[in-house]
Scaffold this motif. Structure first.
Motif, PDB file in Angstrom:
ATOM      1  N   CYS A 102       0.863  -1.188   0.000  1.00  0.00           N
ATOM      2  CA  CYS A 102       0.000   0.000   0.000  1.00  0.00           C
ATOM      3  C   CYS A 102       0.898   1.236   0.000  1.00  0.00           C
ATOM      4  N   ASP A 103       0.802   2.075  -1.070  1.00  0.00           N
ATOM      5  CA  ASP A 103       1.759   3.180  -1.199  1.00  0.00           C
ATOM      6  C   ASP A 103       1.104   4.408  -1.854  1.00  0.00           C
ATOM      7  N   PHE A 104       1.769   5.577  -1.650  1.00  0.00           N
ATOM      8  CA  PHE A 104       1.348   6.821  -2.301  1.00  0.00           C
ATOM      9  C   PHE A 104       2.596   7.522  -2.830  1.00  0.00           C
ATOM     10  N   SER A 105       2.576   7.873  -4.116  1.00  0.00           N
ATOM     11  CA  SER A 105       3.696   8.599  -4.725  1.00  0.00           C
ATOM     12  C   SER A 105       3.312  10.075  -4.802  1.00  0.00           C
ATOM     13  N   ALA A 106       4.057  10.922  -4.036  1.00  0.00           N
ATOM     14  CA  ALA A 106       3.757  12.364  -4.027  1.00  0.00           C
ATOM     15  C   ALA A 106       4.032  12.972  -5.393  1.00  0.00           C
ATOM     16  N   SER A 107       5.083  12.531  -6.079  1.00  0.00           N
ATOM     17  CA  SER A 107       5.432  13.113  -7.380  1.00  0.00           C
ATOM     18  C   SER A 107       4.391  12.758  -8.441  1.00  0.00           C
ATOM     19  N   LEU A 108       3.835  11.555  -8.359  1.00  0.00           N
ATOM     20  CA  LEU A 108       2.817  11.137  -9.327  1.00  0.00           C
ATOM     21  C   LEU A 108       1.395  11.413  -8.829  1.00  0.00           C
ATOM     22  N   ARG A 109       1.283  11.802  -7.544  1.00  0.00           N
ATOM     23  CA  ARG A 109      -0.030  11.998  -6.890  1.00  0.00           C
ATOM     24  C   ARG A 109      -0.882  10.721  -7.037  1.00  0.00           C
ATOM     25  N   GLN A 110      -0.229   9.595  -6.843  1.00  0.00           N
ATOM     26  CA  GLN A 110      -0.900   8.326  -7.150  1.00  0.00           C
ATOM     27  C   GLN A 110      -0.786   7.314  -5.998  1.00  0.00           C
ATOM     28  N   PHE A 111      -1.939   6.692  -5.695  1.00  0.00           N
ATOM     29  CA  PHE A 111      -1.983   5.554  -4.760  1.00  0.00           C
ATOM     30  C   PHE A 111      -1.757   4.263  -5.556  1.00  0.00           C
ATOM     31  N   THR A 112      -1.059   3.325  -4.939  1.00  0.00           N
ATOM     32  CA  THR A 112      -0.902   1.987  -5.556  1.00  0.00           C
ATOM     33  C   THR A 112      -1.109   0.915  -4.491  1.00  0.00           C
ATOM     34  N   TYR A 113      -1.530  -0.263  -4.963  1.00  0.00           N
ATOM     35  CA  TYR A 113      -1.738  -1.417  -4.059  1.00  0.00           C
ATOM     36  C   TYR A 113      -1.663  -2.672  -4.921  1.00  0.00           C
ATOM     37  N   THR A 114      -0.796  -3.606  -4.570  1.00  0.00           N
ATOM     38  CA  THR A 114      -0.629  -4.844  -5.330  1.00  0.00           C
ATOM     39  C   THR A 114      -1.607  -5.889  -4.805  1.00  0.00           C
ATOM     40  N   VAL A 115      -2.375  -6.475  -5.729  1.00  0.00           N
ATOM     41  CA  VAL A 115      -3.431  -7.433  -5.366  1.00  0.00           C
ATOM     42  C   VAL A 115      -3.134  -8.773  -6.031  1.00  0.00           C
ATOM     43  N   SER A 151     -12.309  -6.189 -13.008  1.00  0.00           N
ATOM     44  CA  SER A 151     -12.690  -7.607 -13.054  1.00  0.00           C
ATOM     45  C   SER A 151     -11.491  -8.406 -13.530  1.00  0.00           C
ATOM     46  N   VAL A 152     -11.207  -9.502 -12.836  1.00  0.00           N
ATOM     47  CA  VAL A 152     -10.049 -10.332 -13.161  1.00  0.00           C
ATOM     48  C   VAL A 152     -10.518 -11.769 -13.305  1.00  0.00           C
ATOM     49  N   VAL A 153     -10.167 -12.416 -14.415  1.00  0.00           N
ATOM     50  CA  VAL A 153     -10.511 -13.823 -14.644  1.00  0.00           C
ATOM     51  C   VAL A 153      -9.320 -14.671 -14.210  1.00  0.00           C
ATOM     52  N   VAL A 154      -9.601 -15.697 -13.378  1.00  0.00           N
ATOM     53  CA  VAL A 154      -8.539 -16.548 -12.853  1.00  0.00           C
ATOM     54  C   VAL A 154      -8.883 -18.007 -13.157  1.00  0.00           C
ATOM     55  N   ALA A 155      -7.960 -18.692 -13.810  1.00  0.00           N
ATOM     56  CA  ALA A 155      -8.142 -20.103 -14.186  1.00  0.00           C
ATOM     57  C   ALA A 155      -8.061 -20.990 -12.944  1.00  0.00           C
ATOM     58  N   PRO A 156      -8.528 -22.265 -13.036  1.00  0.00           N
ATOM     59  CA  PRO A 156      -8.486 -23.174 -11.882  1.00  0.00           C
ATOM     60  C   PRO A 156      -7.065 -23.338 -11.344  1.00  0.00           C
ATOM     61  N   GLY A 157      -6.909 -23.131 -10.047  1.00  0.00           N
ATOM     62  CA  GLY A 157      -5.624 -23.313  -9.374  1.00  0.00           C
ATOM     63  C   GLY A 157      -4.584 -22.246  -9.677  1.00  0.00           C
ATOM     64  N   ALA A 158      -4.924 -21.227 -10.470  1.00  0.00           N
ATOM     65  CA  ALA A 158      -3.951 -20.201 -10.873  1.00  0.00           C
ATOM     66  C   ALA A 158      -4.019 -18.987  -9.955  1.00  0.00           C
ATOM     67  N   THR A 159      -2.988 -18.147 -10.049  1.00  0.00           N
ATOM     68  CA  THR A 159      -2.926 -16.886  -9.299  1.00  0.00           C
ATOM     69  C   THR A 159      -2.686 -15.751 -10.279  1.00  0.00           C
ATOM     70  N   GLU A 160      -3.486 -14.716 -10.179  1.00  0.00           N
ATOM     71  CA  GLU A 160      -3.314 -13.512 -11.003  1.00  0.00           C
ATOM     72  C   GLU A 160      -2.951 -12.355 -10.062  1.00  0.00           C
ATOM     73  N   THR A 161      -1.959 -11.574 -10.470  1.00  0.00           N
ATOM     74  CA  THR A 161      -1.510 -10.436  -9.673  1.00  0.00           C
ATOM     75  C   THR A 161      -1.569  -9.170 -10.530  1.00  0.00           C
ATOM     76  N   TYR A 162      -2.062  -8.093  -9.965  1.00  0.00           N
ATOM     77  CA  TYR A 162      -2.071  -6.810 -10.672  1.00  0.00           C
ATOM     78  C   TYR A 162      -1.890  -5.693  -9.653  1.00  0.00           C
ATOM     79  N   THR A 163      -1.598  -4.502 -10.157  1.00  0.00           N
ATOM     80  CA  THR A 163      -1.422  -3.340  -9.294  1.00  0.00           C
ATOM     81  C   THR A 163      -2.590  -2.384  -9.495  1.00  0.00           C
ATOM     82  N   ALA A 164      -3.321  -2.164  -8.427  1.00  0.00           N
ATOM     83  CA  ALA A 164      -4.437  -1.207  -8.461  1.00  0.00           C
ATOM     84  C   ALA A 164      -3.868   0.191  -8.256  1.00  0.00           C
ATOM     85  N   LYS A 165      -4.414   1.169  -9.029  1.00  0.00           N
ATOM     86  CA  LYS A 165      -3.890   2.546  -8.957  1.00  0.00           C
ATOM     87  C   LYS A 165      -5.047   3.532  -8.894  1.00  0.00           C
ATOM     88  N   TYR A 166      -4.751   4.644  -8.191  1.00  0.00           N
ATOM     89  CA  TYR A 166      -5.708   5.759  -8.174  1.00  0.00           C
ATOM     90  C   TYR A 166      -4.906   7.053  -8.087  1.00  0.00           C
TER      91      TYR A 166
END
Length: 190
Positions: A102-115, A151-166
């Motif tokens: 969970c992070d905030f970049s002051a230079s980019l004015r952006q929140f990030t969170y890896t899910v 929305s994220v589609v995940v196959a059986p037994g698999a793991t999907e990772t992405y970075t949420a941003k605002y």
């Protein structure tokens, strides 16, 4: 004085004694039968000894148990595999989701969170409808600085990772406290 004489056999003879003995015997027998009848049983039952069955007289070292007999053959059974039951799932997929960074970049004015989303099913593909909120903290008043939906589609037994941003719209701000929260992770079968 007048004398009387009896006619018949002289007293004290052998016949008299036999008759008296017979009469006494009959009287005694009738008295015994009468007493037995009054007592409720005319004659006692004879006692009969029934021999016990063979298993009751078996020695203690015998392995035969009449209550749990061992069959003398081994039965064979057809083996089968039950058909797999239909997999059930809860539409609340928050237990399948983990967040980190969970992070905030002051230079980019952006929140990030890896899910990271892990599909625990071995047979079904799921679509996860995700919502991430960057919440105000200290004081935590339930208000949100921003949100990310995907929305994220995940196959059986698999793991999907992405970075949420605002990204914040304002160009200047004062120092603030924030937290990252996964507020929704609804899954549906594809």
């Amino acid at each position: 004085m007048e004398q009387r004489t009896r006619t018949g056999r002289p007293a004290g003879g052998t016949g008299d004694r036999v008759r008296k003995g017979i009469r006494a015997g009959i009287a005694t027998g009738l008295a015994a039968v009468s007493l037995a009848a009054l007592a409720g049983c005319a004659f006692g039952r004879p006692k009969i000894n029934v021999p016990p069955p063979d298993w009751a007289t078996a020695s203690p070292s015998s392995s035969y148990d009449p209550y749990h007999p061992t069959p003398s053959y081994t039965p064979s059974y057809d083996t089968y595999s039950p058909s797999p039951t239909q997999e059930t799932y809860s539409p609340d997929g928050r237990s399948d989701v983990r967040g980190s960074g969970c992070d905030f970049s002051a230079s980019l004015r952006q929140f990030t969170y890896t899910v990271s989303i892990t599909n625990p099913s071995t047979t079904s593909t799921f679509s996860y409808d995700m919502r991430i909120d960057w919440m105000k903290d200290k004081p935590a008043d339930g208000s949100s600085y921003g949100e990310h939906q995907r929305s994220v589609v995940v196959a059986p037994g698999a793991t999907e990772t992405y970075t949420a941003k605002y990204t914040l719209n304002q160009s200047s701000w004062q120092a603030f406290w924030y937290t990252c929260q996964i507020t929704r992770a609804t899954k549906s079968k594809m």
